[in-house]
Design a protein around this motif. Structure first.
Motif, short mmCIF file in Angstrom:
data_model
loop_
_atom_site.label_atom_id
_atom_site.label_comp_id
_atom_site.label_asym_id
_atom_site.label_seq_id
_atom_site.Cartn_x
_atom_site.Cartn_y
_atom_site.Cartn_z
N LEU A 255 50.10 7.10 -112.68
CA LEU A 255 51.01 7.93 -113.46
C LEU A 255 50.81 7.74 -114.95
CD1 LEU A 255 54.41 7.70 -111.56
CD2 LEU A 255 52.99 9.69 -111.88
N GLY A 258 47.75 9.52 -117.98
CA GLY A 258 47.91 10.53 -119.01
C GLY A 258 48.29 9.92 -120.35
N HIS A 259 49.16 8.92 -120.29
CA HIS A 259 49.58 8.25 -121.53
C HIS A 259 48.41 7.53 -122.18
CE1 HIS A 259 54.04 8.50 -120.78
NE2 HIS A 259 53.51 8.95 -119.66
N VAL A 261 45.25 8.26 -122.08
CA VAL A 261 44.38 9.21 -122.78
C VAL A 261 45.03 9.64 -124.10
CG1 VAL A 261 43.33 11.48 -122.65
CG2 VAL A 261 43.31 9.99 -120.66
N GLY A 262 46.35 9.83 -124.08
CA GLY A 262 47.05 10.18 -125.31
C GLY A 262 46.94 9.07 -126.34
N SER A 299 40.95 16.17 -121.61
CA SER A 299 41.76 14.99 -121.30
C SER A 299 42.53 15.21 -120.00
CB SER A 299 42.69 14.65 -122.46
OG SER A 299 43.48 15.76 -122.79
N ALA A 300 42.97 16.46 -119.76
CA ALA A 300 43.68 16.73 -118.51
C ALA A 300 42.77 16.50 -117.31
CB ALA A 300 44.19 18.17 -118.51
N VAL A 303 42.48 12.90 -116.71
CA VAL A 303 43.68 12.36 -116.04
C VAL A 303 43.65 12.67 -114.55
CG1 VAL A 303 46.17 12.54 -115.88
CG2 VAL A 303 45.08 12.42 -118.11
N VAL A 304 43.26 13.90 -114.23
CA VAL A 304 43.19 14.28 -112.81
C VAL A 304 42.22 13.35 -112.08
CG1 VAL A 304 42.44 16.06 -111.22
CG2 VAL A 304 43.89 16.66 -113.15
#
Lengths: 325, 535, 278
Positions: A255, A258-259, A261-262, A299-300, A303-304
């Motif tokens: 989960l 994503g963070h 990568v941000g 980046s999405a 994340v996937v």
């Protein structure tokens, strides 16, 4: 067979996510003030209507919205993400060029956090309410509250400016170091501070999470059974408590991808690390939305992929999931 | 013969702030080799902590004093390393809930092999694991060895637990409520298994239980505990037959007897509720790639209920009895069937919103879990009055009604101002009954209302329900898994299995001259009948 | 043990509360103690701490301590308001999903899952950049990327509470659906949501600081993240320009986390009291 189903379900899910992000991207472009024509016009100083119309036609902006969306989706699927408003280069190339650096940084930080965080959490749980636990808990609390960019700046201040141990910026020395060993260590040396910067926050999260999960699991009945069997304490903690306590940690790590990568955007900005985060920051300064959206899409996808990896790991670690329970 | 285990003056302290200073005090007890001792008591009696103290599994911070002599050594003076060597090898333990007590994701075979491995006798080739699985009556040992707990049934899991405990031929087996979480037929099988093992292995057994039936079934000797103290111990025949201590007598008196009760057929009024061929299927929601699974929860259930009558619905878990109850009160929809309530036009199951509300108050429900059934954030008077207020009674009148109702269920009206967490399980169940009675229903559906209560509290709540039923001429549908309770309270009994009512009739007929083989199996499974009920 | 005793027992939580009150006072006192625009040049550039300027000045001669005081207002405002929006959105979606279940639940949860998979900070950056930086766009962006965990939590709470026996009892008593949701479900679901919200304020403040650091802050309001970002070029010479605002962010976030943990500890045993007999 079950595994095939799992792969198929994942492919469907991943496709749905990517498609949604593509559509979201398209909507965001429409939301942006002005379009590529006005941006270019503003740049060249030639704001005459003819130039605007010509540029719009060039970028297909004069067609109906639905047609534009279709074109956009089609383009994205063929990996054509458009050209940068500034450099006129295809943004896909620009992103792909920078991607390895980002993957190296986020990968290093992820591995660092997943190795150190749970280890500290286990240590804290074993020594619950004793000095080692207190120290780890306090440290985790502190790093959990520090902004990533600030940690980066402080690390540079201490380890580069004051102590001179590690390079503060970039991925390679401008003048290549002399000697094979030094040359081989050049990139790793540059990687240390950005990895720490990005990773420490997640070390803190995983340590806290692991400690909590360990203490909660330790109170469950099957741990009592393990003791009743006369197993040595290390075996009880390792094969019984930890093996079950790590399941929520894997879920959470997925989960958090994503963070992570941000966070890379911020860390790369601080350390001038030549990845997509840094690219995003530059695009931001120049309002180069096409490039920004490509970074978002990349980046999405990253994340996937990380989510897929953690889901796979979880299936291996927890056989109950595959069995449909 | 010398005792295998001898407790002398055992005391276990409680942390400061608990309701008493000691969980166990002054406990002395002996177990001979090849003897089954039942340690019996209600919750909070300290029986389980005693077992944990013997194993050395007490939570950290509970002080223990006294002596625990095991095979001639006081284990309390042994270093932890020595105690570990005893655990699993010389003394072993099985627990109440096998699903929780087994490692959730380790293979059964590995969990058993661990015992061999860490006591320095690795099971190379795995033959001993297979032998063990076979010896506890598990089908297909090679398959079970590779299975994980979630792939087994409750009874199979407990058998696997037992196999694990027997791995190194312990001289003492401690069983802490080993059948409490199991259905009655499974319980009978596990108890039979324990008896076989004990006959075969000459092993002492300390059986912790709250269930007098299990005691009667299993015990050579009985030790009764109450509030941390041993009140009585002796041979099973003596303690069960001629209890010396007042507490033991009270405890035994509280256990419902599985004996025919006087028929009250004449006292019953007209039919209030009738159900005709109710059916309900559950289907797991199928996804794109997941097949749907369908379970027939209730199949063609029909019965009638008369004023003042109690119909018991008995069955094991998964038999559909709770689903049936929830359909009748319209908490769940049915797929088919008709329910008629005296004085109401049409099928109760088909009534919609506005027409349902006035009917609802005529059928009320008492729930199983005295903790989950009361909203922890509302005061007792708010809980009891909620139905009155929802049906437009003014607050002043409602408040008066609450006081009357609390008195009716045997509570002090002062209780109205307090929150549920200030009450014990039995008191909470009384509050739940008051809430159900507030709307003056004609039909009361009680879903396992006493199964979460200690036996003495259970007796009080059952007496209260019977009293209220008679006073208010209530028709009662009483859902229970406990045939003893059904025998004590019900005029008629319906036996359910896998959604079907297999037998229905007067209690005296169904429970004492059963026609269906499943009913006979259920009755044969009730523990302690031979010794306790004289059946 | 009551809630207040539980909280007061936790020294960390008390310290956090004290610091948090301090930050609120800072924010409130800013216009009184520094009644000027914090963007104004007040003296020579890059003065070290001490002297007339307690925390020194930046490269344009702006007073750092004035910026810290005024910046507290932005941090607290964004932290609280964006959390309120996110919680409102999350609770509504989660409650509807959990209470009604079925296809509604399926659709809403897929939607939530999608938002949870999107790299949240990147999306926030995009949203603020495209909507032009400002308090409103920052609040919106943070709310958009932080609501999914709230929705999931609210959903699971409502889902379990929905089938609790006391809720079924209320249905049988004829209590209306809105009243059941408000009186029976919401108060019992609120505790974990409040705990989560308290921790979200801290995360929101961190996110705002990162956005401002990247130059996406509201240009009309000075903020801690902006101060650090703007001073990046000179931070080797003027350490105070990054250290003081950084400490401000750190202490505020730490304080909120401590208070949040205090809430968790004080509220949870109260809920877990049931059925713990050996």
């Amino acid at each position: 067979m079950r595994f095939l189903t799992f792969l198929l379900a994942w492919a469907v899910k991943a496709a749905a996510i990517v498609l949604t992000i593509v559509v979201l991207n398209f909507c965001l472009i429409r939301l942006a003030p002005g379009d590529v024509a006005t941006v270019l016009a503003g740049e060249s100083g030639a704001a005459d209507p003819e130039f605007l119309a010509r540029t719009r036609a060039e970028f297909g902006l004069d067609k109906p919205l639905a047609a534009q969306l279709l074109t956009y989706v089609g383009n994205v699927l063929t990996l054509d993400l458009g050209v940068s408003y500034r450099t006129r280069r295809p943004v896909a190339d620009m992103v792909l060029e920078r991607l390895p650096a980002t993957l190296m940084l986020t990968g290093a930080a992820f591995v660092f956090a997943l190795l150190v965080g749970p280890a500290l959490g286990v240590l804290a749980a074993i020594r619950a309410r004793r000095p080692a636990d207190t120290a780890i808990t306090v440290l985790a609390l502190l790093f959990y509250a520090m902004p990533i960019f600030w940690v980066g700046l402080i690390l540079i201040l201490v380890f580069s400016v004051t102590l001179g141990w590690l390079p503060p910026f970039g991925m390679r020395s401008i003048i290549p170091p002399v000697g094979d060993v030094a040359r081989a260590l050049d990139v790793p040396r540059h990687l240390v501070l950005p990895t720490l910067t990005l990773g420490l926050f997640y070390v803190a999260i995983y340590a806290r999470l692991t400690r909590g999960a360990m203490l909660e699991t330790a109170g469950l009945d099957f741990v009592k059974t393990a003791r009743a069997k006369g197993l040595p304490e290390w075996r009880v903690v390792g094969a019984h408590v930890f093996r079950c306590a790590m399941l929520p940690i894997i879920t959470f790590a997925g989960l958090q991808a994503g963070h992570l990568v941000g966070g890379a955007i911020v860390a790369e900005t601080v350390f001038a690390w030549p990845g997509i985060g840094r690219l995003a920051f530059d695009a931001l300064l120049q309002r180069d939305y096409n490039l920004l959206l490509a970074v978002f899409l990349a980046s999405a996808v990253a994340v996937v992929l990380i989510n897929f990896a953690t889901d796979l790991l979880l299936r291996i670690a927890d056989p109950r999931i595959g069995a449909g329970r | 013969m010398t005792a295998i285990l001898r407790l002398e003056d055992l005391a276990i302290g409680l942390p400061p702030g608990a309701d008493r200073s000691h969980a166990v005090a002054g406990l002395s007890l002996e177990i001979a080799p090849d003897e089954v001792v039942c340690l019996v008591g209600e919750s909070g009696s300290g029986k389980s902590l005693t077992a944990h103290a013997v194993m050395g599994l007490l939570p950290k911070g509970l002080p223990v004093s006294g002596r625990i002599h095991f095979e001639g050594r006081d284990v309390l003076t042994l270093p932890e390393r020595e105690r570990r060597r005893l655990r699993g090898a010389r003394m072993a333990m099985i627990f109440q809930e096998p699903m929780a007590a087994l490692h959730p994701i380790m293979r059964i075979g590995d969990q058993i092999a661990e015992v061999f491995r860490f006591h320095g006798r690795p099971d190379r080739g795995g033959t001993r694991v297979l032998d063990l699985l076979e010896s506890v009556g598990l089908p297909d040992p090679p398959l079970i060895r590779r299975a994980r707990p979630f792939e087994l049934s409750g009874g199979q899991r407990q058998r696997a637990m037992i196999a694990m405990a027997l791995a190194l031929d312990p001289v003492l087996l401690i069983a802490d409520e080993p059948t409490t979480a199991l259905d009655v037929t499974t319980q009978a099988q596990i108890l039979a298994l324990l008896r076989t093992i004990r006959a075969r292995r000459a092993m002492a057994m300390l059986l912790i239980t709250h269930d007098i039936g299990v005691v009667a079934e299993m015990a050579d000797r009985v030790a009764v505990m109450h509030e941390g103290r041993l009140v009585e111990s002796g041979p099973a025949e003596a303690v069960l037959g001629r209890p010396a201590h007042a507490y033991t007598r009270r405890l035994l008196a509280a256990v419902p007897r599985l004996a025919p009760r006087p028929h009250r057929g004449e006292a019953l009024g007209e039919t209030v509720l009738s159900a005709d061929r109710i059916a309900k299927r559950y289907a797991t929601r199928g996804g794109v790639l997941r097949p749907r699974r369908v379970v027939q929860a209730v199949a063609d259930a029909s019965f009638a209920l008369r004023r003042g009558e109690t119909l018991g619905i008995v069955g094991e878990s998964g038999s559909g009895k709770s689903t049936l109850a929830r359909i009748l009160v319209r908490l769940l929809g049915a797929d088919a069937g008709t329910v008629r309530l005296a004085g109401v036009e049409g099928n109760l199951l088909a009534l919609g919103g506005r027409r349902l509300k006035p009917v609802r108050r005529r059928i009320q429900m008492v729930f199983q879990d005295p903790f989950a059934s009361l909203n922890p954030r509302r005061k007792v008077h708010q809980i009891v009055a909620q139905g009155l207020l929802a049906h437009g009674v003014d607050p002043g009148t409602a408040r008066q009604r609450v006081d009357e109702l609390l008195r009716l269920v045997g509570l002090d009206p002062a209780a109205a101002e307090r929150f549920p967490n200030e009450f014990s399980g039995g008191q909470r169940q009384r509050i739940g009954i008051a809430r159900a009675l507030a709307l003056e229903p004609e039909v009361l559906v009680a879903d396992e209302p006493v199964s979460a209560l200690d036996v003495s509290i259970q007796a009080q709540v059952l007496a209260l329900l019977a009293e209220i039923r008679d006073e208010l001429a209530l028709a009662m549908l009483f859902i229970t898994h406990d045939l003893r309770v059904a025998a004590q309270l019900c005029d008629r009994v319906a036996v359910m299995r896998r959604g079907e009512i297999v037998e229905i009739g007067a209690t005296a007929d169904v429970l004492f001259a059963p026609r269906h083989e499943y009913t006979r199996l259920l009755l044969a499974s009730v523990p302690g009948r031979a010794r306790f009920d004289g059946a | 043990m009551t809630f207040r005793q539980g909280f007061a027992h936790n020294r960390g939580a008390l310290a956090g509360l004290a610091v948090l009150i301090g930050v609120v006072v800072l924010a409130a006192a800013a216009p009184v103690l520094f009644p000027f625009d914090p963007w104004d040049s007040r003296g020579a550039p890059l003065l070290p701490p001490g002297g007339a300027f307690a925390f020194g000045t930046d490269m344009l001669g702006r007073d750092v301590i004035a910026g810290i005081f005024h910046g507290a207002r932005v941090s607290l405002f964004i932290g609280v308001v964006s959390t309120l929006f996110a919680v409102a959105l999350g609770v509504v979606i989660g409650a509807v999903s959990g209470y009604f279940g079925g296809a509604v639940d399926d659709v809403l949860m897929r939607f939530t899952e999608l938002f949870q998979t999107v790299p949240s900070f990147v999306l926030a950056v995009l949203l603020v950049a495209i909507l032009t930086p400002g308090l409103a766009s920052i609040v919106l962006a943070i709310a958009v990327v932080t609501w999914p965990p709230v929705a999931r939590l609210a959903r699971s709470e409502f889902l379990t509470l929905r089938h609790r026996e006391f809720v079924e009892a209320a249905v049988l008593s004829g209590v209306s659906t809105p009243r059941i949701i408000l009186v029976e479900l919401l108060p019992n679901a609120l505790t974990p949501i409040v705990i989560m919200a308290s921790l979200m304020v801290a995360t929101a403040i961190l996110t705002e600081s990162a956005l401002s650091f990247l130059g996406l802050g509201d240009p009309n309001h000075i903020s801690w993240g902006y101060m650090i970002g703007a001073a990046r070029a000179v931070f080797r010479q003027a350490w105070w320009l990054s250290v003081f605002p950084g400490l401000a962010i750190f202490l505020t976030v730490l304080a909120i986390n401590l208070v949040g943990e205090g809430l968790t500890d004080a509220l949870n045993p109260h809920l877990r009291r049931r059925g713990a007999t050996p």
